[in-house]
Write a protein that holds these residues in place. Structure first.
Motif, PDB file in Angstrom:
ATOM      1  N   PHE A 110       0.828  -1.210   0.000  1.00 33.20           N
ATOM      2  CA  PHE A 110       0.000   0.000   0.000  1.00 33.20           C
ATOM      3  C   PHE A 110       0.861   1.257   0.000  1.00 33.20           C
ATOM      4  N   MET A 111       1.940   1.228   0.781  1.00 30.86           N
ATOM      5  CA  MET A 111       2.817   2.399   0.837  1.00 30.86           C
ATOM      6  C   MET A 111       3.568   2.589  -0.488  1.00 30.86           C
ATOM      7  N   VAL A 112       3.949   1.490  -1.110  1.00 27.54           N
ATOM      8  CA  VAL A 112       4.590   1.571  -2.426  1.00 27.54           C
ATOM      9  C   VAL A 112       3.611   2.153  -3.441  1.00 27.54           C
ATOM     10  N   ALA A 113       2.347   1.731  -3.356  1.00 32.50           N
ATOM     11  CA  ALA A 113       1.317   2.265  -4.244  1.00 32.50           C
ATOM     12  C   ALA A 113       1.155   3.770  -4.044  1.00 32.50           C
ATOM     13  N   ALA A 114       1.188   4.213  -2.795  1.00 26.16           N
ATOM     14  CA  ALA A 114       1.073   5.643  -2.503  1.00 26.16           C
ATOM     15  C   ALA A 114       2.249   6.411  -3.089  1.00 26.16           C
ATOM     16  N   ALA A 115       3.446   5.838  -2.975  1.00 26.92           N
ATOM     17  CA  ALA A 115       4.638   6.482  -3.541  1.00 26.92           C
ATOM     18  C   ALA A 115       4.514   6.599  -5.058  1.00 26.92           C
ATOM     19  N   CYS A 116       3.990   5.555  -5.692  1.00 30.48           N
ATOM     20  CA  CYS A 116       3.814   5.577  -7.147  1.00 30.48           C
ATOM     21  C   CYS A 116       2.793   6.645  -7.555  1.00 30.48           C
ATOM     22  N   CYS A 117       1.739   6.813  -6.762  1.00 30.98           N
ATOM     23  CA  CYS A 117       0.740   7.846  -7.054  1.00 30.98           C
ATOM     24  C   CYS A 117       1.355   9.238  -6.938  1.00 30.98           C
ATOM     25  N   GLU A 118       2.215   9.427  -5.942  1.00 29.14           N
ATOM     26  CA  GLU A 118       2.894  10.716  -5.789  1.00 29.14           C
ATOM     27  C   GLU A 118       3.771  10.999  -7.010  1.00 29.14           C
ATOM     28  N   LEU A 119       4.485   9.991  -7.470  1.00 30.00           N
ATOM     29  CA  LEU A 119       5.358  10.168  -8.634  1.00 30.00           C
ATOM     30  C   LEU A 119       4.544  10.433  -9.896  1.00 30.00           C
ATOM     31  N   MET A 120       3.403   9.756 -10.020  1.00 32.32           N
ATOM     32  CA  MET A 120       2.532  10.007 -11.166  1.00 32.32           C
ATOM     33  C   MET A 120       2.073  11.463 -11.183  1.00 32.32           C
ATOM     34  N   CYS A 121       1.651  11.953 -10.014  1.00 28.36           N
ATOM     35  CA  CYS A 121       1.207  13.353  -9.919  1.00 28.36           C
ATOM     36  C   CYS A 121       2.356  14.311 -10.193  1.00 28.36           C
ATOM     37  N   LEU A 122       3.557  13.944  -9.763  1.00 26.68           N
ATOM     38  CA  LEU A 122       4.736  14.781 -10.007  1.00 26.68           C
ATOM     39  C   LEU A 122       4.975  14.930 -11.507  1.00 26.68           C
ATOM     40  N   VAL A 123       4.950  13.817 -12.220  1.00 22.32           N
ATOM     41  CA  VAL A 123       5.197  13.839 -13.663  1.00 22.32           C
ATOM     42  C   VAL A 123       4.117  14.651 -14.376  1.00 22.32           C
ATOM     43  N   VAL A 124       2.861  14.425 -14.005  1.00 24.09           N
ATOM     44  CA  VAL A 124       1.763  15.152 -14.636  1.00 24.09           C
ATOM     45  C   VAL A 124       1.862  16.651 -14.350  1.00 24.09           C
ATOM     46  N   SER A 125       2.267  16.983 -13.113  1.00 24.03           N
ATOM     47  CA  SER A 125       2.334  18.388 -12.703  1.00 24.03           C
ATOM     48  C   SER A 125       3.402  19.176 -13.446  1.00 24.03           C
ATOM     49  N   LEU A 126       4.303  18.500 -14.118  1.00 21.29           N
ATOM     50  CA  LEU A 126       5.302  19.203 -14.916  1.00 21.29           C
ATOM     51  C   LEU A 126       4.654  19.967 -16.064  1.00 21.29           C
ATOM     52  N   ARG A 127       3.506  19.456 -16.542  1.00 24.67           N
ATOM     53  CA  ARG A 127       2.845  20.088 -17.690  1.00 24.67           C
ATOM     54  C   ARG A 127       1.388  20.463 -17.446  1.00 24.67           C
ATOM     55  N   TRP A 128       0.757  19.879 -16.423  1.00 28.06           N
ATOM     56  CA  TRP A 128      -0.688  20.023 -16.267  1.00 28.06           C
ATOM     57  C   TRP A 128      -1.052  19.877 -14.800  1.00 28.06           C
ATOM     58  N   LYS A 129      -2.161  20.479 -14.391  1.00 30.33           N
ATOM     59  CA  LYS A 129      -2.613  20.385 -13.002  1.00 30.33           C
ATOM     60  C   LYS A 129      -3.584  19.228 -12.851  1.00 30.33           C
ATOM     61  N   ILE A 130      -3.325  18.394 -11.855  1.00 28.80           N
ATOM     62  CA  ILE A 130      -4.176  17.247 -11.583  1.00 28.80           C
ATOM     63  C   ILE A 130      -4.649  17.327 -10.135  1.00 28.80           C
ATOM     64  N   SER A 131      -5.796  16.767  -9.841  1.00 27.35           N
ATOM     65  CA  SER A 131      -6.327  16.811  -8.480  1.00 27.35           C
ATOM     66  C   SER A 131      -5.630  15.791  -7.589  1.00 27.35           C
ATOM     67  N   LEU A 132      -4.868  16.278  -6.608  1.00 28.30           N
ATOM     68  CA  LEU A 132      -4.191  15.390  -5.668  1.00 28.30           C
ATOM     69  C   LEU A 132      -5.204  14.736  -4.726  1.00 28.30           C
ATOM     70  N   HIS A 133      -6.234  15.487  -4.358  1.00 30.80           N
ATOM     71  CA  HIS A 133      -7.271  14.926  -3.484  1.00 30.80           C
ATOM     72  C   HIS A 133      -7.919  13.702  -4.123  1.00 30.80           C
ATOM     73  N   LEU A 134      -8.309  13.841  -5.393  1.00 28.83           N
ATOM     74  CA  LEU A 134      -8.999  12.727  -6.062  1.00 28.83           C
ATOM     75  C   LEU A 134      -8.045  11.609  -6.447  1.00 28.83           C
ATOM     76  N   THR A 135      -6.764  11.939  -6.635  1.00 38.13           N
ATOM     77  CA  THR A 135      -5.789  10.871  -6.866  1.00 38.13           C
ATOM     78  C   THR A 135      -5.737   9.958  -5.652  1.00 38.13           C
ATOM     79  N   GLY A 136      -5.709  10.559  -4.466  1.00 41.52           N
ATOM     80  CA  GLY A 136      -5.700   9.770  -3.240  1.00 41.52           C
ATOM     81  C   GLY A 136      -6.968   8.947  -3.082  1.00 41.52           C
ATOM     82  N   MET A 137      -8.113   9.535  -3.389  1.00 43.34           N
ATOM     83  CA  MET A 137      -9.369   8.797  -3.263  1.00 43.34           C
ATOM     84  C   MET A 137      -9.444   7.656  -4.263  1.00 43.34           C
TER      85      MET A 137
END
Length: 202
Positions: A110-137
């Motif tokens: 589960f913690m590895v999955a959370a880390a992967c979600c953070e990295l996904m949001c990081l990559v997306v945030s380089l070019r576009w805004k994504i909802s971190l709240h809904l990523t977690g949900m």
């Protein structure tokens, strides 16, 4: 009714910092992990609080004092890079800590999955805004679906509650004007897909 206050309350109560704590509370009371001793439960919860809340909050404070972020909400996608990187590292460290407990391999995933979600949001945030709240949900829904399938506990009610909370949170973020529909949808679907793949293959 003051819908703005309700929307703000939902945004804080279901903040990404708090979502892992809710998941751990469910895991330690409604699954096979409920058989752990009280001391072990306290230790596991403290580890999650430390790496998911305390260290990231302290990091935000330091970044704010250095002028790297304008406020603690980090609404500017360009300011999200360092906080997301720190969050990913924290979740990796949490997973490493859990790896020392052989019976907690599911929690490590589960913690590895959370880390992967953070990295996904990081990559997306380089070019576009994504909802971190809904990523977690989205990630929470994926993890509860997996738990229902593998049979570590009856997660049907928590799953239903989480889906309802995700819908309410999406409405709140849209009402506050923090995101548009595409950013909310991308966050939920991205979090769901990344968390599911991480748990199954990592």
């Amino acid at each position: 009714m003051n819908y703005r206050k309700i929307a703000n309350l939902l945004s804080w109560v279901l903040h990404p910092f708090l979502q892992p704590i809710y998941l751990m509370a469910v895991l330690l009371t409604m699954t096979t992990f409920a058989h752990y001793t009280t001391g072990m439960k306290f230790y596991l919860m403290w580890v999650v609080v430390l790496y998911a809340v305390v260290i990231p909050l302290l990091a935000l404070g330091v970044l704010h004092s250095l002028g790297r972020i304008s406020d603690f909400r980090v609404d500017d996608r360009r300011e999200r890079i360092l906080p997301l990187l720190i969050g990913a590292v924290c979740y990796v460290l949490c997973a490493v800590t859990f790896a020392k407990i052989p019976s907690a391999i599911f929690l490590r995933k589960f913690m590895v999955a959370a880390a992967c979600c953070e990295l996904m949001c990081l990559v997306v945030s380089l070019r576009w805004k994504i909802s971190l709240h809904l990523t977690g949900m989205g990630a929470l829904v994926a993890l509860l679906v997996v738990m229902n399938i593998v049979g570590v506990g009856n997660m049907l009610i928590p799953l239903m509650v989480t889906i309802l909370c995700a819908g309410a949170l999406a409405s709140a973020r849209l009402y506050l004007g923090c995101h548009n529909g595409a950013q909310v949808l991308a966050g939920f679907c991205g979090g769901f897909a990344v968390a599911l793949l991480a748990v199954l293959f990592l």
